[in-house]
Design a protein around this motif. Structure first.
Motif, mmCIF file in Angstrom:
data_model
loop_
_atom_site.group_PDB
_atom_site.id
_atom_site.type_symbol
_atom_site.label_atom_id
_atom_site.label_comp_id
_atom_site.label_asym_id
_atom_site.label_seq_id
_atom_site.Cartn_x
_atom_site.Cartn_y
_atom_site.Cartn_z
ATOM 1 N N LYS A 221 9.155 9.549 -53.997
ATOM 2 C CA LYS A 221 8.598 9.848 -55.012
ATOM 3 C C LYS A 221 8.332 8.672 -55.885
ATOM 4 C CE LYS A 221 6.835 13.086 -57.950
ATOM 5 N NZ LYS A 221 6.751 12.125 -59.571
ATOM 6 N N LYS A 222 10.204 8.552 -56.374
ATOM 7 C CA LYS A 222 11.150 8.388 -57.760
ATOM 8 C C LYS A 222 10.636 6.507 -56.872
ATOM 9 C CE LYS A 222 15.720 6.533 -58.881
ATOM 10 N NZ LYS A 222 16.963 7.008 -59.125
ATOM 11 N N THR A 223 10.813 6.169 -55.640
ATOM 12 C CA THR A 223 10.450 4.293 -54.815
ATOM 13 C C THR A 223 8.924 4.371 -55.964
ATOM 14 O OG1 THR A 223 11.807 4.989 -53.320
ATOM 15 C CG2 THR A 223 10.515 3.084 -53.095
ATOM 16 N N ALA A 224 8.056 5.447 -55.438
ATOM 17 C CA ALA A 224 6.671 5.610 -55.247
ATOM 18 C C ALA A 224 6.337 5.117 -56.664
ATOM 19 C CB ALA A 224 6.071 5.950 -54.572
ATOM 20 N N ASP A 225 7.098 5.300 -57.619
ATOM 21 C CA ASP A 225 6.484 5.622 -58.925
ATOM 22 C C ASP A 225 6.580 4.461 -59.730
ATOM 23 O OD1 ASP A 225 5.578 8.399 -59.167
ATOM 24 O OD2 ASP A 225 8.110 9.158 -60.333
ATOM 25 N N GLU A 226 8.338 3.847 -58.966
ATOM 26 C CA GLU A 226 8.452 2.552 -59.336
ATOM 27 C C GLU A 226 7.518 1.257 -59.359
ATOM 28 O OE1 GLU A 226 10.633 -0.129 -61.101
ATOM 29 O OE2 GLU A 226 10.641 2.323 -61.485
ATOM 30 N N LEU A 227 7.155 1.541 -57.781
ATOM 31 C CA LEU A 227 6.026 0.925 -57.246
ATOM 32 C C LEU A 227 5.072 0.608 -57.577
ATOM 33 C CD1 LEU A 227 7.176 1.152 -53.453
ATOM 34 C CD2 LEU A 227 7.201 -0.971 -54.457
ATOM 35 N N LYS A 228 4.767 1.561 -58.506
ATOM 36 C CA LYS A 228 3.283 1.641 -58.811
ATOM 37 C C LYS A 228 3.748 1.090 -60.325
ATOM 38 C CE LYS A 228 -0.299 5.036 -60.639
ATOM 39 N NZ LYS A 228 -0.792 6.978 -60.179
ATOM 40 N N LYS A 229 4.804 1.586 -60.604
ATOM 41 C CA LYS A 229 4.597 0.347 -62.304
ATOM 42 C C LYS A 229 5.008 -1.453 -61.861
ATOM 43 C CE LYS A 229 7.815 3.780 -64.558
ATOM 44 N NZ LYS A 229 9.456 4.532 -64.702
ATOM 45 N N ARG A 230 5.061 -0.841 -60.842
ATOM 46 C CA ARG A 230 5.110 -3.099 -61.005
ATOM 47 C C ARG A 230 3.880 -3.129 -60.305
ATOM 48 N NH1 ARG A 230 11.427 -3.498 -57.963
ATOM 49 N NH2 ARG A 230 12.108 -2.472 -59.723
ATOM 50 N N GLY A 231 2.975 -2.432 -60.041
ATOM 51 C CA GLY A 231 1.847 -2.812 -59.631
ATOM 52 C C GLY A 231 0.901 -2.537 -58.081
ATOM 53 N N PHE A 232 1.571 -1.946 -57.482
ATOM 54 C CA PHE A 232 1.208 -1.814 -55.743
ATOM 55 C C PHE A 232 0.166 -0.553 -55.901
ATOM 56 C CE2 PHE A 232 4.728 -4.298 -55.204
ATOM 57 C CZ PHE A 232 4.149 -5.320 -53.997
ATOM 58 N N LYS A 233 -0.396 -0.261 -55.233
ATOM 59 C CA LYS A 233 -1.466 1.488 -54.901
ATOM 60 C C LYS A 233 -0.843 2.057 -53.738
ATOM 61 C CE LYS A 233 -5.430 0.577 -54.285
ATOM 62 N NZ LYS A 233 -7.194 0.074 -53.604
ATOM 63 N N ILE A 234 -0.297 3.103 -54.605
ATOM 64 C CA ILE A 234 0.298 4.491 -53.488
ATOM 65 C C ILE A 234 -0.567 4.632 -52.659
ATOM 66 C CG2 ILE A 234 2.159 5.806 -54.342
ATOM 67 C CD1 ILE A 234 2.878 3.390 -55.507
ATOM 68 N N GLY A 235 -0.045 5.634 -51.623
ATOM 69 C CA GLY A 235 -0.933 6.048 -50.648
ATOM 70 C C GLY A 235 0.338 7.597 -50.365
ATOM 71 N N ASP A 236 0.150 7.358 -49.183
ATOM 72 C CA ASP A 236 0.949 8.565 -48.781
ATOM 73 C C ASP A 236 2.622 8.936 -49.196
ATOM 74 O OD1 ASP A 236 -1.289 9.811 -47.392
ATOM 75 O OD2 ASP A 236 -0.656 9.101 -45.805
ATOM 76 N N VAL A 237 2.745 9.540 -49.836
ATOM 77 C CA VAL A 237 4.071 9.604 -50.887
ATOM 78 C C VAL A 237 4.963 10.912 -49.500
ATOM 79 C CG1 VAL A 237 5.761 10.356 -52.284
ATOM 80 C CG2 VAL A 237 3.756 9.050 -52.235
ATOM 81 N N GLY A 238 6.032 11.034 -49.042
ATOM 82 C CA GLY A 238 6.155 12.213 -48.083
ATOM 83 C C GLY A 238 7.273 11.879 -46.986
ATOM 84 N N ASN A 239 7.671 12.794 -46.233
ATOM 85 C CA ASN A 239 8.474 12.100 -45.380
ATOM 86 C C ASN A 239 8.300 11.622 -43.953
ATOM 87 O OD1 ASN A 239 10.860 14.254 -46.868
ATOM 88 N ND2 ASN A 239 9.885 16.286 -45.761
ATOM 89 N N ALA A 240 9.535 11.597 -43.961
ATOM 90 C CA ALA A 240 9.038 9.957 -42.259
ATOM 91 C C ALA A 240 7.991 10.846 -41.499
ATOM 92 C CB ALA A 240 10.149 8.956 -41.693
ATOM 93 N N THR A 241 7.767 10.693 -40.437
ATOM 94 C CA THR A 241 6.955 10.912 -38.956
ATOM 95 C C THR A 241 8.339 11.237 -38.419
ATOM 96 O OG1 THR A 241 6.994 9.171 -37.905
ATOM 97 C CG2 THR A 241 5.068 9.196 -38.955
ATOM 98 N N LYS A 242 8.592 11.926 -37.024
ATOM 99 C CA LYS A 242 9.770 11.876 -36.213
ATOM 100 C C LYS A 242 9.313 11.057 -35.461
ATOM 101 C CE LYS A 242 10.588 15.161 -32.761
ATOM 102 N NZ LYS A 242 10.148 16.079 -31.526
ATOM 103 N N GLN A 243 9.699 9.847 -34.910
ATOM 104 C CA GLN A 243 9.416 8.664 -34.207
ATOM 105 C C GLN A 243 10.311 7.624 -35.245
ATOM 106 O OE1 GLN A 243 5.902 6.083 -33.786
ATOM 107 N NE2 GLN A 243 7.472 4.596 -32.829
ATOM 108 N N TYR A 244 10.861 7.830 -37.104
ATOM 109 C CA TYR A 244 11.606 7.248 -37.847
ATOM 110 C C TYR A 244 12.573 8.344 -38.793
ATOM 111 C CZ TYR A 244 8.108 3.280 -36.928
ATOM 112 O OH TYR A 244 7.492 2.700 -35.798
ATOM 113 N N ASP A 245 11.875 9.497 -38.580
ATOM 114 C CA ASP A 245 13.027 10.006 -39.579
ATOM 115 C C ASP A 245 14.594 10.940 -39.140
ATOM 116 O OD1 ASP A 245 13.880 12.132 -41.630
ATOM 117 O OD2 ASP A 245 13.279 13.583 -40.010
#
Length: 204
Positions: free
Chosen positions: A100-124
């Motif tokens: 959430k913290k990273t998503a909020d910062e990216l949004k301030k920099r102009g990026f569109k934000i999609g899903d925010v949460g934990n990584a899938t089992k493949q990468y967690d």
């Protein structure tokens, strides 16, 4: 023979012409020297009017060096602007709140934000670096490099079967923070205006 001087005896001296061998040798040496000096002088004159072989060659090399100049790099696909990029921010670490913290910062920099949460089992809990950027094959030279300016050192990977244009930013164990906005802005500018490739004049 009479007179004051008489030749006595039964042998008469033979009258010979004085030897000229020494004179001939001297003349030959002088001629060789004159010809040598004349030839050297001729070469000097040729060098004066032609600039000398080595100097001309050096000048030619200099011209080739001066002819080397930068030319625009081959046209590439225009990079997308951050506002056109949708980013899913996923946390693959055990630290809570990073997505959430990273998503909020990216949004301030102009990026569109999609899903925010934990990584899938493949990468967690399997991303050891700062992060992993995932996207479709078309994102390799477009969207992913732009997103990469925000997280230097993140691995970039494409998925052939992936649908849609959205990309994932998977936060890894080595993540501390995004690049500062100033550093990310400079990296984005450099990415959008790469240095032109040098070209060399033909024939050099």
């Amino acid at each position: 023979m009479g007179g004051k001087y008489r030749i006595t005896g039964n042998k008469y001296p033979k009258m010979r012409r004085p030897r000229r061998r020494g004179r001939l040798v001297g003349l030959t040496v002088v001629s060789v020297v004159v010809l040598g000096v004349g030839g050297w002088g001729t070469l000097q004159l040729i060098d004066v009017f032609t600039g000398g072989g080595r100097k001309a060659s050096a000048a030619g090399d200099g011209d080739c060096g001066a002819a080397t100049k930068a030319s625009p790099s081959p046209s590439a696909k225009p990079l997308p602007e951050p506002r056109t990029i949708t980013v899913n921010v996923l946390n693959a670490t055990t630290r809570g709140g990073l997505a959430k913290k990273t998503a909020d910062e990216l949004k301030k920099r102009g990026f569109k934000i999609g899903d925010v949460g934990n990584a899938t089992k493949q990468y967690d809990k399997k991303v050891k670096g700062t992060g992993l950027l995932l996207g479709p094959a078309t994102a390799l030279d477009t969207t992913l490099p732009v997103l990469g300016t925000q997280l230097p050192g993140a691995e970039r990977r494409t998925e052939a079967a992936r649908k849609g244009a959205a990309v994932d930013l998977v936060i890894g164990d080595g993540f501390k923070a995004l690049a500062t906005q100033q550093d990310a802005g400079r990296a984005l500018t450099k990415l959008a205006t790469p240095e032109p490739a040098p070209t060399t004049k033909k024939g050099c």
